[in-house]
Design a protein around this motif. Structure first.
Motif, short mmCIF file in Angstrom:
data_model
loop_
_atom_site.label_atom_id
_atom_site.label_comp_id
_atom_site.label_asym_id
_atom_site.label_seq_id
_atom_site.Cartn_x
_atom_site.Cartn_y
_atom_site.Cartn_z
N UNK A 77 7.92 6.10 8.95
CA UNK A 77 7.77 7.09 7.89
C UNK A 77 7.64 8.50 8.44
N UNK A 78 6.97 8.64 9.56
CA UNK A 78 6.71 9.96 10.13
C UNK A 78 7.76 10.39 11.16
N UNK A 79 8.70 9.52 11.46
CA UNK A 79 9.74 9.84 12.43
C UNK A 79 10.73 10.82 11.82
N UNK A 80 11.53 11.47 12.66
CA UNK A 80 12.55 12.40 12.18
C UNK A 80 13.70 11.59 11.56
N UNK A 81 14.54 12.27 10.81
CA UNK A 81 15.68 11.59 10.20
C UNK A 81 16.58 10.98 11.27
N UNK A 82 16.79 11.70 12.35
CA UNK A 82 17.64 11.20 13.44
C UNK A 82 17.03 9.95 14.06
N UNK A 83 15.72 9.94 14.26
CA UNK A 83 15.05 8.78 14.84
C UNK A 83 15.10 7.58 13.90
N UNK A 84 14.95 7.83 12.61
CA UNK A 84 15.02 6.74 11.63
C UNK A 84 16.40 6.09 11.66
N UNK A 86 0.85 -1.19 0.00
CA UNK A 86 0.00 0.00 0.00
C UNK A 86 0.89 1.25 0.00
N UNK A 87 0.26 2.43 -0.05
CA UNK A 87 1.01 3.68 -0.17
C UNK A 87 1.95 3.91 1.02
N UNK A 88 1.48 3.57 2.23
CA UNK A 88 2.31 3.75 3.41
C UNK A 88 3.54 2.84 3.37
#
Length: 208
Positions: free
Chosen positions: A130-137, A63-65
């Motif tokens: 997907x919605x986390x910050x770059x640092x969290x990812x 799916x899109x997510x």
């Protein structure tokens, strides 16, 4: 050594070959006149191959997510650099979408891994990967990127990320962009100028 060079060192030819050989197995598909005409427009392709590819491309699995998450992960694995574009620039997410339909055994590990990743991020950051910050990812990826160092309870994530890394590398390094990134030039015309001077000198033949 950056990520791209590290991937090359892992032996990408073997990774890509394993995936692509599996992907090329023909199914029992009906061949019709339309498929024959499409095959004729693609030299080297049999009608059943074209028909099968069209059927796989028409179907949707992620799916899109999920596709957005795959795109983010693939660009973390192979980011854009001064030499070439990123995994998404090479359409790696689309490649992965195709491969999981072509090789159904990848479907549960991939979908399960994406769900696992989101649950971990929700518990840790109160939002999906997907919605986390770059640092969290990056923090999350660092916990599952090294199978031999993975902490207890993170093995499923490590297995998923290993599969994701293999598919990303296979998708990227089998595109025109990826081949150029490897520096492979193929069978091209060359001009022979004789044995290099340093080689002749090494064998005492510089005056021959």
């Amino acid at each position: 050594m950056n990520r791209r060079e590290s991937l090359k060192a892992l032996g990408l030819t073997a990774i890509s070959s394993a995936v692509l050989l599996e992907a090329c197995k023909p199914g029992a598909l009906k061949i019709d006149k339309a498929a024959d005409e499409k095959a004729a427009a693609q030299p080297g392709r049999e009608a059943f191959e074209v028909e099968r590819d069209n059927a796989l491309n028409a179907a949707k699995f992620f799916n899109a997510h999920e596709m957005a998450t795959i795109a983010i992960l693939s660009d973390i694995i192979i980011p854009k650099d001064g030499k070439s574009g990123s995994a998404t620039d090479a359409k790696v997410p689309e490649f992965i979408e195709f491969i999981v339909k072509d090789i159904p055994s990848h479907q549960i590990p991939m979908r399960g891994g994406l769900k696992w990743l989101d649950i971990q991020c929700l518990n840790r950051f109160q939002q999906t990967f997907k919605d986390a910050s770059e640092k969290q990812r990056i923090e999350m990826v660092e916990d599952i990127a090294y199978p031999k160092k993975v902490k207890p309870g993170m093995q499923q994530g490590a297995a998923f990320f290993s599969l994701m890394r293999d598919l990303t590398a296979s998708g990227f390094f089998t595109t025109e962009m990826g081949v150029k990134d490897l520096g492979y030039v193929g069978n091209v015309p060359n001009k022979w100028t004789g044995v290099p001077a340093d080689v002749l000198k090494q064998y005492g033949m510089e005056n021959v």
